[in-house]
Design an enzyme around this catalytic site. Structure first.
Site, mmCIF file in Angstrom:
data_model
loop_
_atom_site.group_PDB
_atom_site.id
_atom_site.type_symbol
_atom_site.label_atom_id
_atom_site.label_comp_id
_atom_site.label_asym_id
_atom_site.label_seq_id
_atom_site.Cartn_x
_atom_site.Cartn_y
_atom_site.Cartn_z
ATOM 1 N N TYR A 1 33.437 54.996 27.949
ATOM 2 C CA TYR A 1 32.624 54.922 29.240
ATOM 3 C C TYR A 1 32.631 56.411 29.602
ATOM 4 C CZ TYR A 1 31.567 53.720 34.118
ATOM 5 O OH TYR A 1 30.929 53.206 35.520
ATOM 6 N N HIS B 1 28.124 58.534 34.725
ATOM 7 C CA HIS B 1 29.260 57.788 35.340
ATOM 8 C C HIS B 1 29.834 58.506 36.462
ATOM 9 C CE1 HIS B 1 28.248 54.539 32.746
ATOM 10 N NE2 HIS B 1 28.574 55.321 31.431
#
Ligand code: CO
Length: 396
Positions: free
Chosen positions: A153, A206
């Site tokens: 991620y 992100h």
């Protein structure tokens, strides 16, 4: 016609979802909606149960009035929990209206401005070679746009993992921004040179970079002509978006955790972004998100609705309905849901050659199988956390 009940369905067919059925006094007539909020599903479910009595006995056709009633019922307006709860009910009311009119929801919103909604899907790998292979498989399926990521991620900025203290809670990732930014530039140099100029490339940071690091990243990716760079900064930084904006011509996308027009407006008015990622299930439903996209129009901001797997099949159909009719459509994120989700919510929008098609059935064209949903009870789940190498919680 009157609203008689709001059924709240929390289910975990591969991951957690929050659905509603808004029931009416007409036999067999109800609407389906969704307010899934990743990691906070039981809280949204309780919020829906709390506000539902306010709409019992009301005419489900009065969508605008019910929206304002639910938004202004408490002194404490807005926020992700209440906006997801309002969204679930609002989406269900549009579904009811479509079923009564015998028309798909996109017709009620103004009719098609396009036949299909272009999507991007996710390519990833441990390094740029694996990511290239993954992207090629997506392109073979007909997609014209691919989001490329390496590592986890947090990309190759993830340099370690701390196991959870308590079973059932997530592990913590150790993250450093410098290896992440360097690996992203290397990735896109490789991907653009091997996949050519015709494919659209996207990247999601992100929200893990500070303003200067974000600006440096947007600039370093400029030669590879991204479709957009997503979430380089946390939305809380607001004014710092101007630093990223002025540093490069890499298009910028933000807004998947936005919940209102007030989050979006400053970014529109200052022309800090190119794509807005707000979508019906977190932005107060179809009613409010359609208005937000109209607010975006004069500022040349296009839609790029968040479509990770935690936006369920009903939420996806609501996004597709809105994006079928607005003039400033950009792109839709696409991830396939876990297989059991297609048994619980039937009638998902069809994906063909990298495009989602709006349902032609009345309303949203989706149903919830309550017996199947009950077979997959809620599983407690949380979102992960990042720390820096020295143990500090990562705050950018
Ligand atoms: Co994202």
């Amino acid at each position: 016609m009157k609203i008689t009940d709001v059924k709240v369905i929390v289910t975990c067919p591969g991951r957690n979802f929050v659905f509603v059925k808004v029931m009416t006094d007409e036999p067999g007539l109800y609407g389906v909606g969704e307010g899934t909020l990743n990691g906070s599903e039981p809280i949204v479910a309780e919020a829906i149960r709390h506000i539902s009595p306010l709409i019992l006995g009301r005419d489900p056709h009065q969508i605008e009035d019910i929206w304002h009633l639910l938004y202004r019922q408490g002194y404490w307006r807005g926020g992700p929990i209440f906006m997801a709860a309002i969204a679930a009910i609002d989406i269900a009311l549009w579904d009811i209206k479509g079923k009564v009119a015998n028309l798909p929801v996109y017709q009620l919103l103004g009719g098609k401005a396009r036949d299909k909604v272009m999507c991007y899907s996710h390519a990833s790998g441990r390094d740029e070679i694996e990511c290239e292979d993954s992207a090629r498989r997506i392109i073979e399926r007909g997609f014209k746009a691919v989001r490329c990521q390496v590592g986890n991620y947090g990309g190759q900025g993830i340099i370690g993992v701390i196991p959870p203290l308590t079973p059932g809670t997530p592990s913590t990732a150790i993250y450093e921004p410098t290896p992440y930014i360097n690996s992203a530039a290397k990735l896109f140099a490789h991907i653009r040179s091997t996949l050519g100029d015709d494919i659209e490339l996207l990247h999601d940071a992100h929200e893990q970079l500070d303003p200067i690091a974000s600006a440096r990243m947007a600039k370093s990716l400029e030669p590879y002509r991204l479709f957009f760079l997503e979430d380089p900064l946390m939305p809380e930084h607001r004014e710092s978006w101007s630093i990223v904006r002025q540093a490069s011509v890499t298009p910028l996308a933000i807004g998947e955790i936005f919940t209102s027009r007030w989050d979006c407006l400053p970014l529109f008015m200052n022309k800090w972004i190119d794509y807005i990622r707000i979508k019906p299930i977190h932005g107060g439903g179809i009613t409010e998100v359609k208005k937000i996209l109209t607010l975006a129009e004069p500022f040349n901001v296009r839609s790029a609705m968040h479509g990770a797997a935690d936006i369920g099949i009903i939420g996806q159909a609501a996004s597709v309905a809105v994006q079928s009719v607005i003039p400033n459509f950009g792109i839709q994120e696409y991830t396939r849901h876990p297989e059991p989700a297609y048994e619980v919510t039937t009638g998902a929008c069809e994906l063909r050659e990298g495009h989602l098609y709006p349902n032609e059935r009345p309303g949203l064209g989706i149903d919830i199988d309550e017996e199947k949903a009950a077979k997959y009870p809620y599983q407690r789940a949380y979102m992960p956390l990042l720390r820096r190498a020295d143990g500090t919680v990562h705050v950018y």
